[in-house]
Design an enzyme around this catalytic site. Structure first.
Site, PDB file in Angstrom:
ATOM      1  CG  HIS A 189      -0.892   9.365   1.104  1.00 42.56           C
ATOM      2  ND1 HIS A 189       0.118   9.831   1.928  1.00 42.56           N
ATOM      3  CD2 HIS A 189      -0.722   8.027   1.049  1.00 42.56           C
ATOM      4  CE1 HIS A 189       0.849   8.819   2.336  1.00 42.56           C
ATOM      5  NE2 HIS A 189       0.353   7.693   1.826  1.00 42.56           N
ATOM      6  CG  HIS A 230       1.167   3.594  -1.196  1.00 42.45           C
ATOM      7  ND1 HIS A 230       2.484   3.584  -0.786  1.00 42.45           N
ATOM      8  CD2 HIS A 230       0.489   4.293  -0.244  1.00 42.45           C
ATOM      9  CE1 HIS A 230       2.589   4.244   0.368  1.00 42.45           C
ATOM     10  NE2 HIS A 230       1.392   4.681   0.716  1.00 42.45           N
ATOM     11  CD  GLN A 241       6.292   0.308   2.762  1.00 40.09           C
ATOM     12  OE1 GLN A 241       5.289   0.575   2.131  1.00 40.09           O
ATOM     13  NE2 GLN A 241       6.402   0.574   4.074  1.00 40.09           N
ATOM     14  CG  HIS A 253       4.366   6.909   4.472  1.00 38.55           C
ATOM     15  ND1 HIS A 253       4.570   7.441   3.236  1.00 38.55           N
ATOM     16  CD2 HIS A 253       3.308   6.051   4.356  1.00 38.55           C
ATOM     17  CE1 HIS A 253       3.673   6.927   2.393  1.00 38.55           C
ATOM     18  NE2 HIS A 253       2.897   6.087   3.051  1.00 38.55           N
ATOM     19  CD  GLU A 295       0.717   4.184   8.020  1.00 38.07           C
ATOM     20  OE1 GLU A 295       1.786   4.098   7.387  1.00 38.07           O
ATOM     21  OE2 GLU A 295      -0.375   3.795   7.571  1.00 38.07           O
ATOM     22  CG  ASP A 300      -2.424   4.998   2.452  1.00 39.60           C
ATOM     23  OD1 ASP A 300      -1.455   5.236   1.720  1.00 39.60           O
ATOM     24  OD2 ASP A 300      -2.309   4.546   3.607  1.00 39.60           O
TER      25      ASP A 300
HETATM   26  N1  17E Z   1       3.081   1.644   3.257  1.00 39.11           N
HETATM   27  C1  17E Z   1       3.100   2.233   4.479  1.00 39.11           C
HETATM   28  O1  17E Z   1       4.156   2.344   5.105  1.00 39.11           O
HETATM   29  N2  17E Z   1       1.954   2.694   4.990  1.00 39.11           N
HETATM   30  C2  17E Z   1       0.812   2.585   4.330  1.00 39.11           C
HETATM   31  N3  17E Z   1      -0.303   3.060   4.874  1.00 39.11           N
HETATM   32  C3  17E Z   1       0.786   1.972   3.059  1.00 39.11           C
HETATM   33  C4  17E Z   1       1.946   1.521   2.544  1.00 39.11           C
HETATM   34  C5  17E Z   1      -0.502   1.823   2.314  1.00 39.11           C
HETATM   35 FE   FE2 Z   2       0.760   5.684   2.600  1.00 44.43          FE
END
Ligand code: 17E
Ligand code: FE2
Length: 416
Positions: free
Chosen positions: A63, A65, A158, A216, A219, A315
Site C-alpha cells: 500500500h 501512493h 481520493q 480505503h 480511515e 502508505d
Molecule cells: N489518501 C487517503 O485517503 N489516506 C491516506 N492515508 C493517504 C492518502 C496517504
Molecule cells: Fe492510503
C-alpha cells in the site's frame, strides 16, 4: 557423470522459520530457482557464500501512493497532521501535475524501494482529476519498470465517487485504461448512504472489468464509521473474498468489543485481506483526542489471531500525509510490532510475514510467482540478519542485498 552446473549457487542460506535447523543451498538457473536443498553438489558459474544469513522472498509493499510521493511541503506543510488537511494540500498540489512530474517521482521512489529489497508494489493513483494524469503516469511507469519491479495500480477516487459529478465516470474510465484494481473511500463520501452506495459501485465495476478491489475503508477515528461490514457483505455475496482488500480500517480500533466480536465472524466468512499502515496512522489518527489518545490502528493482532490475511504498507514516502517515509519495509514491521503490541516471538515473526508472504497474497500474485521453492522465479533477498527477529530489531542497520536475478546485473554492487 558430469556434475550439474547452475548459473548461481547461494551457499549456507537460512530460510524463514528455519530456527536452528540446517541451512540450505539455493541453485539458480537463468531466472528460476532450480533447487533448494541442504547440500547441492553441483557448482554455480557464480558461487556466493551467504554465511548463514537470512534469505527470504522479496519485500512486498502492498500500500503506497506513488503519485504523491516526494511532494512533502509542496505547496505547504501539513500543520494539523490530519488526513483531511493532507487531502486539502494534495488537492492543491495535484492541480499542477504533469506526466513527467508523476513519473519522475514514482520511479525515484521505486528505485529507493528496490534498493531496499522490495520487488512488488501496489500503488494507489488518484483518479479524481478529469485529466487522469496520475493514473496515466503510473500506468506508463508500470510498463517502464517491469523488468525490475512488479507494480500494480489501484484506481483511487481520493475525493469520493459521489463527491462531485463525473467522478464515477472517471473511475470507470480508469479501469478501461488498464488499472489493476478498483479503489474507494466510503468514509469520505458526503453521507453514510453515499458511502454504502460507493462500496456497491466498486464491486459492480470490479465485476464489469474483472479487477481486484482495494478500498480505503474507515480511515477515521469515528466509531460510527462502519463500511467494513458493507465491504465484507459484498465480498460474501459476490464470492470475491480473496480478491478484495480493506485498507487502513482504523475505526475498527475504536469499535466497541461487542460489535467488533460480531464483525470478526463476518470478516472470517468473507476471507478478505487487510492492510494496516502503522507508520502513518499512528501519526494521522487520534488528532481530535486529548487524553487518553487512541493509537488509530486497526486490530492487527486480533485479525491475525482469527486467521485473516493482514499485510502492512508504508502508505507514504514524503508526502502531505506523512513526511518521514523511507520506503524500508522493516521500518513498517518495526512500528507494527510496537503499536500493535506484537512483541511475542511468534507475533514478531507474524509481522515479518506481513511485509513479505502476506503482502504477496494480498496482491494476488499466485503461488507460482512468490516464495523460495524449486521452479519459482528466482526472486529473493538476503538480509544481513540471523532471523526475522534480528532483522526487525536492527531494522536501521539491516541491509538487504541481492534481488531478482535480472536485478543482480543492475545492482551488482549490492551483492557482497
Ligand atoms: N489518501 C487517503 O485517503 N489516506 C491516506 N492515508 C493517504 C492518502 C496517504
Ligand atoms: Fe492510503
Amino acid at each position: 557423470m558430469s556434475e550439474q552446473k547452475y548459473s548461481i549457487v547461494l551457499r549456507d542460506c537460512r530460510l524463514l522459520g528455519a530456527g536452528d535447523r540446517e541451512t540450505v543451498d539455493i541453485a539458480i538457473e537463468d531466472d528460476t530457482i532450480a533447487a533448494v536443498s541442504p547440500r547441492i553438489s553441483g557448482l554455480g558459474d557464480r558461487e556466493i557464500d551467504i554465511k548463514g544469513k537470512l534469505v527470504c522472498p522479496p519485500f512486498v509493499e502492498s500500500h503506497i501512493h506513488l503519485d504523491s510521493a516526494l511532494t512533502a511541503g509542496e505547496p505547504r506543510w501539513n500543520q494539523s497532521g490530519t488526513l483531511f488537511e493532507g487531502i486539502q494540500i494534495w488537492g492543491q498540489r495535484k492541480q499542477g501535475l504533469t506526466l513527467n512530474d508523476v513519473k519522475k517521482r514514482a520511479i525515484e521512489t521505486l528505485r529507493l524501494q528496490a534498493s531496499q529489497g522490495i520487488l512488488f508494489v501496489r500503488s494507489h493513483a488518484d483518479v479524481s482529476e478529469p485529466t487522469l494524469t496520475a493514473l496515466q503516469g503510473l500506468l506508463e511507469v508500470r510498463e517502464e519498470v517491469k523488468d525490475w519491479m512488479t507494480l500494480q495500480v489501484v484506481a483511487f477516487p481520493q475525493d469520493g465517487i459521489y463527491g462531485s459529478p463525473g467522478n464515477d465516470k472517471l473511475l470507470d474510465k480508469s479501469l478501461d485504461m488498464g488499472a489493476d484494481a478498483v479503489g474507494g473511500i466510503p468514509h469520505y463520501e458526503l453521507t453514510r448512504e453515499d458511502g454504502v452506495k460507493s462500496v456497491h459501485r466498486i464491486f459492480e465495476l470490479a465485476e464489469k472489468y474483472n479487477k481486484l478491489i482495494d478500498i480505503h475503508c474507515d480511515e477515521i477515528d469515528d466509531e460510527q464509521s462502519r463500511f467494513l461490514e458493507v465491504v465484507a457483505a459484498c465480498a460474501i455475496r459476490s464470492g470475491a473474498g480473496s480478491r478484495v482488500t480493506a485498507s487502513h480500517t482504523t475505526a475498527f480500533g475504536s469499535y466497541n468489543n461487542a460489535y467488533a466480536f460480531k464483525l470478526m465472524g463476518i470478516l472470517q466468512k468473507s476471507g478478505i485481506n487487510f492492510i494496516a499502515n502503522p507508520l502513518i496512522n499512528i501519526t494521522l489518527q487520534g488528532r481530535a483526542d486529548s487524553y487518553p489518545k487512541r493509537r488509530g490502528v486497526t486490530r492487527v493482532k486480533e485479525l491475525w489471531q482469527h486467521g485473516l490475511n493482514v499485510s502492512l504498507g508504508h502508505d507514504c514516502v514524503q508526502d502531505p500525509w506523512y513526511s518521514l517515509g523511507t520506503g524500508n519495509m522493516l521500518d513498517v514491521a518495526h512500528m507494527a510490532v510496537h503499536v500493535c503490541q506484537m512483541t511475542g516471538m511468534a507475533e514478531i515473526a507474524a509481522c515479518f510475514n506481513m511485509v513479505t508472504v502476506n503482502g504477496a497474497k494480498t496482491l494476488y500474485l499466485g503461488d507460482d510467482n512468490y516464495g523460495i521453492d524449486a521452479g519459482k522465479p528466482a526472486n529473493l533477498i538476503v538480509l544481513d540478519a540471523e532471523d526475522c527477529y534480528d532483522a526487525i530489531r536492527r531494522n536501521m542497520s539491516c541491509k538487504p542485498f541481492l534481488a531478482r536475478v535480472s536485478l543482480i546485473k543492475k545492482f551488482r554492487n549490492c551483492i557482497q
